[in-house]
Design a protein around this motif. Sequence first.
Motif, mmCIF file in Angstrom:
data_model
loop_
_atom_site.group_PDB
_atom_site.id
_atom_site.type_symbol
_atom_site.label_atom_id
_atom_site.label_comp_id
_atom_site.label_asym_id
_atom_site.label_seq_id
_atom_site.Cartn_x
_atom_site.Cartn_y
_atom_site.Cartn_z
ATOM 1 N N ILE A 1 0.825 -1.207 0.000
ATOM 2 C CA ILE A 1 0.000 0.000 0.000
ATOM 3 C C ILE A 1 0.857 1.253 0.000
ATOM 4 O O ILE A 1 0.574 2.216 -0.721
ATOM 5 C CB ILE A 1 -0.941 -0.003 1.225
ATOM 6 N N GLY A 2 1.923 1.252 0.780
ATOM 7 C CA GLY A 2 2.766 2.443 0.877
ATOM 8 C C GLY A 2 3.413 2.815 -0.436
ATOM 9 O O GLY A 2 3.374 3.972 -0.863
ATOM 10 N N LYS A 3 4.009 1.843 -1.086
ATOM 11 C CA LYS A 3 4.704 2.096 -2.345
ATOM 12 C C LYS A 3 3.716 2.510 -3.437
ATOM 13 O O LYS A 3 3.957 3.466 -4.186
ATOM 14 C CB LYS A 3 5.460 0.837 -2.772
ATOM 15 N N THR A 4 2.614 1.796 -3.518
ATOM 16 C CA THR A 4 1.600 2.112 -4.534
ATOM 17 C C THR A 4 1.021 3.500 -4.324
ATOM 18 O O THR A 4 0.823 4.263 -5.283
ATOM 19 C CB THR A 4 0.476 1.066 -4.497
ATOM 20 N N THR A 5 0.756 3.859 -3.073
ATOM 21 C CA THR A 5 0.186 5.174 -2.772
ATOM 22 C C THR A 5 1.179 6.282 -3.080
ATOM 23 O O THR A 5 0.799 7.344 -3.609
ATOM 24 C CB THR A 5 -0.247 5.252 -1.297
ATOM 25 N N ALA A 6 2.442 6.056 -2.774
ATOM 26 C CA ALA A 6 3.461 7.059 -3.075
ATOM 27 C C ALA A 6 3.485 7.367 -4.573
ATOM 28 O O ALA A 6 3.496 8.535 -4.988
ATOM 29 C CB ALA A 6 4.835 6.566 -2.607
ATOM 30 N N ILE A 7 3.492 6.318 -5.388
ATOM 31 C CA ILE A 7 3.516 6.502 -6.841
ATOM 32 C C ILE A 7 2.239 7.193 -7.322
ATOM 33 O O ILE A 7 2.280 8.144 -8.114
ATOM 34 C CB ILE A 7 3.687 5.150 -7.549
ATOM 35 N N PHE A 8 1.105 6.736 -6.817
ATOM 36 C CA PHE A 8 -0.185 7.282 -7.259
ATOM 37 C C PHE A 8 -0.302 8.774 -6.929
ATOM 38 O O PHE A 8 -0.747 9.578 -7.762
ATOM 39 C CB PHE A 8 -1.324 6.500 -6.608
ATOM 40 N N LYS B 1 -6.361 4.937 -3.920
ATOM 41 C CA LYS B 1 -7.435 5.818 -4.398
ATOM 42 C C LYS B 1 -8.317 6.297 -3.250
ATOM 43 O O LYS B 1 -8.802 7.439 -3.271
ATOM 44 C CB LYS B 1 -8.266 5.087 -5.457
ATOM 45 N N LEU B 2 -8.534 5.434 -2.260
ATOM 46 C CA LEU B 2 -9.300 5.852 -1.081
ATOM 47 C C LEU B 2 -8.575 6.960 -0.327
ATOM 48 O O LEU B 2 -9.193 7.923 0.136
ATOM 49 C CB LEU B 2 -9.515 4.669 -0.135
ATOM 50 N N ILE B 3 -7.264 6.805 -0.198
ATOM 51 C CA ILE B 3 -6.464 7.818 0.488
ATOM 52 C C ILE B 3 -6.558 9.152 -0.244
ATOM 53 O O ILE B 3 -6.762 10.208 0.373
ATOM 54 C CB ILE B 3 -4.999 7.356 0.608
ATOM 55 N N ARG C 1 -13.748 7.864 8.311
ATOM 56 C CA ARG C 1 -13.258 6.545 7.952
ATOM 57 C C ARG C 1 -13.596 6.209 6.511
ATOM 58 O O ARG C 1 -14.691 6.536 6.041
ATOM 59 C CB ARG C 1 -13.875 5.468 8.861
ATOM 60 N N TYR C 2 -12.673 5.505 5.870
ATOM 61 C CA TYR C 2 -12.899 4.968 4.536
ATOM 62 C C TYR C 2 -12.491 3.502 4.559
ATOM 63 O O TYR C 2 -11.361 3.170 4.932
ATOM 64 C CB TYR C 2 -12.059 5.707 3.496
ATOM 65 N N ALA C 3 -13.421 2.629 4.192
ATOM 66 C CA ALA C 3 -13.135 1.193 4.152
ATOM 67 C C ALA C 3 -13.154 0.726 2.705
ATOM 68 O O ALA C 3 -13.979 1.174 1.900
ATOM 69 C CB ALA C 3 -14.156 0.408 4.969
ATOM 70 N N GLY C 4 -12.249 -0.192 2.367
ATOM 71 C CA GLY C 4 -12.212 -0.694 1.006
ATOM 72 C C GLY C 4 -11.328 -1.909 0.880
ATOM 73 O O GLY C 4 -10.681 -2.329 1.836
#
Length: 269
Positions: free
Chosen positions: A13-20, A224-226, A238-241
Motif C-alpha cells: 500500500i505504501g509504495k503504490t500510494t506514493a507513486i499514485f 485511491k481511497l487515500i 473513515r474509509y473502508a475498502g
Amino acid sequence: MKTVLITGASSGIGKTTAIFLAQNGYNVYAAARRVERMEELKNFGIKPLFLDVAKEDSLVACVEQILAEAGRIDILINNAGSGYYGALEDMPMSDAKYQFDVNVFSAARLMQLVLPTMRANKYGKIVNISSIGGKVTLPMGVWYHASKFAIEGLSDALRKEVKQFGIDVIVIEPGGTKSEMTGLGTEYLNRISGETAYGHLAKGISKMYAATEKNASDPIVIAKLIKKGIEAKCPRTRYAGASGAKFMLFLKTILSDRIFDKLVMSQMK
C-alpha cells in the motif's frame, strides 16, 4: 503543491500510494528502512528517505529533513505496520511491545512531530492506516487487533483536538489487500503457535489466509481511497475498502458478538 510523508513505502500500500500521489501532482517523500527497494520511486519524482519507525532519532531526523527541504508537511500517511499473529499464550511480550511500537507509538510520535507545522499553516491531513482488523477480530491476532483498535481510538480522540486548527484526521480500513505482510505474518504464526496447544487454530488461520489471498485487492484500491480522503473538503472520518471490507464491517454491525464469533470460527476448519 502539497507535501506528503508516507511511511512503510518500500512495498504494498505504501509504495503504490506514493507513486499514485506523485502521479497526481503531490510532492512525495517515501520513507522506509529498505531504501534500496525504493530506488525506482525516484523515476516518479519521489524522494526516498531512510526511516526506522521504532527509533526516536530516526523519526526526528526524517521530519527535520523534510521540513528543511520542503518547508512544510501537509499530509502525513502513517502506513508502516507490523502484522504478527500468534496465540496470546505463545507470543513473547517483546514481540507484542514491538507491534505496538510500530503500529501505534511510532505513528503517534510522527503526529507529534508534524502537528506544530500543520497548526502554524492552519492546514493538515493525518491519515492513519488501520484495518478492518481494527473493528473485526480473528483468533491468534490478539496483539495485531489490539494495536489497530488503539489506532482507531487514538484517531477519534485526536480528530476532536486538532479540528480547531484546520487539521483533519482520517482512518483508512483496508480489507484483503495484496501485501507481503500476510506471508510474513503466517510464517511467524506457524513458527510461534504451529506446534502448541493452539496448533489447530494456527493451521485454520493459515488456510483461511491462503484462500483469501487469492481474492485480495490490488493496493491501488487503497491508494485511491487515500487520495479521495485527503482531497475532500470535509472528509469522512473513515474509509473502508478492498476485498471483503464493507461486507465484514456490515456483518459486525448487525450480528451479536456470539453469532459473529461463530461465523468467524466456522472459517477456521
